[in-house]
Scaffold this motif. Structure first.
Motif, PDB file in Angstrom:
ATOM      1  N   GLY A  55       1.246   5.443   2.143  1.00  0.00           N
ATOM      2  CA  GLY A  55       2.031   4.484   2.908  1.00  0.00           C
ATOM      3  C   GLY A  55       2.445   5.005   4.265  1.00  0.00           C
ATOM      4  N   ASP A  56       2.006   6.204   4.597  1.00  0.00           N
ATOM      5  CA  ASP A  56       2.418   6.796   5.872  1.00  0.00           C
ATOM      6  C   ASP A  56       1.737   6.149   7.070  1.00  0.00           C
ATOM      7  OD1 ASP A  56       2.703  10.229   4.654  1.00  0.00           O
ATOM      8  OD2 ASP A  56       4.056   8.509   4.545  1.00  0.00           O
ATOM      9  N   ASN A  57       0.589   5.584   6.845  1.00  0.00           N
ATOM     10  CA  ASN A  57      -0.166   5.000   7.961  1.00  0.00           C
ATOM     11  C   ASN A  57      -0.526   3.558   7.664  1.00  0.00           C
ATOM     12  OD1 ASN A  57      -0.603   7.342   9.847  1.00  0.00           O
ATOM     13  ND2 ASN A  57      -1.414   8.202   7.960  1.00  0.00           N
ATOM     14  N   THR A  58      -0.363   2.729   8.693  1.00  0.00           N
ATOM     15  CA  THR A  58      -0.717   1.319   8.608  1.00  0.00           C
ATOM     16  C   THR A  58      -1.473   0.911   9.864  1.00  0.00           C
ATOM     17  OG1 THR A  58       1.398   0.664   9.591  1.00  0.00           O
ATOM     18  CG2 THR A  58       1.292   0.746   7.190  1.00  0.00           C
ATOM     19  N   TYR A  59      -2.216  -0.167   9.721  1.00  0.00           N
ATOM     20  CA  TYR A  59      -2.983  -0.677  10.858  1.00  0.00           C
ATOM     21  C   TYR A  59      -3.072  -2.178  10.698  1.00  0.00           C
ATOM     22  CZ  TYR A  59      -6.655  -1.083  14.357  1.00  0.00           C
ATOM     23  OH  TYR A  59      -7.367  -1.425  15.453  1.00  0.00           O
ATOM     24  N   TYR A  60      -3.038  -2.909  11.846  1.00  0.00           N
ATOM     25  CA  TYR A  60      -2.972  -4.357  11.797  1.00  0.00           C
ATOM     26  C   TYR A  60      -4.025  -4.996  12.678  1.00  0.00           C
ATOM     27  CZ  TYR A  60       1.573  -3.435   9.739  1.00  0.00           C
ATOM     28  OH  TYR A  60       2.580  -2.979   8.921  1.00  0.00           O
ATOM     29  N   THR A  69       4.096  -7.020   8.385  1.00  0.00           N
ATOM     30  CA  THR A  69       4.323  -5.637   7.992  1.00  0.00           C
ATOM     31  C   THR A  69       3.761  -5.410   6.590  1.00  0.00           C
ATOM     32  OG1 THR A  69       6.368  -5.544   9.282  1.00  0.00           O
ATOM     33  CG2 THR A  69       6.023  -3.822   7.625  1.00  0.00           C
ATOM     34  N   VAL A  70       2.919  -4.401   6.470  1.00  0.00           N
ATOM     35  CA  VAL A  70       2.354  -4.049   5.167  1.00  0.00           C
ATOM     36  C   VAL A  70       3.123  -2.843   4.616  1.00  0.00           C
ATOM     37  CG1 VAL A  70       0.556  -2.594   6.205  1.00  0.00           C
ATOM     38  CG2 VAL A  70       0.236  -3.519   3.900  1.00  0.00           C
ATOM     39  N   SER A  71       3.337  -2.854   3.321  1.00  0.00           N
ATOM     40  CA  SER A  71       4.031  -1.748   2.665  1.00  0.00           C
ATOM     41  C   SER A  71       3.521  -1.625   1.236  1.00  0.00           C
ATOM     42  CB  SER A  71       5.549  -1.973   2.686  1.00  0.00           C
ATOM     43  OG  SER A  71       5.895  -3.148   1.982  1.00  0.00           O
TER      44      SER A  71
END
Length: 124
Positions: A55-60, A69-71
């Motif tokens: 969960g440390d990195n997200t991309y949209y 927001t993704v979690s």
């Protein structure tokens, strides 16, 4: 065999919010990269968001950046997609997908398991 079940879709007015959930079973959830995609009628499946194992990195995707927001909660085997400031153009079936590799990707063909989808309809 990994099973993914989405929920939380529905009808909302433009400017409103929804939170989608994706519950995984049948595997080790913390080992999956989790992606969200959507498909509107007559259009190709579109990348929305991705989150890495921890969960440390997200991309949209560009069309949702700053609004979605993704979690994830690995203890609950669940990924989430919080959608704010919804627009009519966000109307689509939303899918979560699991990728059984460390690296993330925006290409739907590189995901191994898919949920059945949940409909999101944004009205004016």
């Amino acid at each position: 065999q990994v099973q993914l079940v989405e929920s939380g879709g529905g009808l909302v007015q433009a400017g409103g919010s929804l939170r989608l959930s994706c519950v995984a079973s049948g595997g080790t959830f913390s080992k999956y990269v989790m992606g969200w995609f959507r498909q509107a009628p007559g259009k190709e499946r579109e990348f929305v968001a991705v989150i890495t194992w921890s969960g440390d990195n997200t991309y949209y995707g560009d069309s949702v950046k700053g609004r979605f927001t993704v979690s994830r909660d690995n203890a609950k085997n669940t990924a989430y997609l919080q959608m704010n400031s919804l627009q009519i153009e966000d109307t689509a079936v939303y899918y979560c997908a699991a990728r059984l590799r460390r690296t993330w990707d925006t290409d739907a063909t590189f995901y191994d398991y898919w949920g059945q989808g949940t409909q999101v309809t944004v009205s004016s």
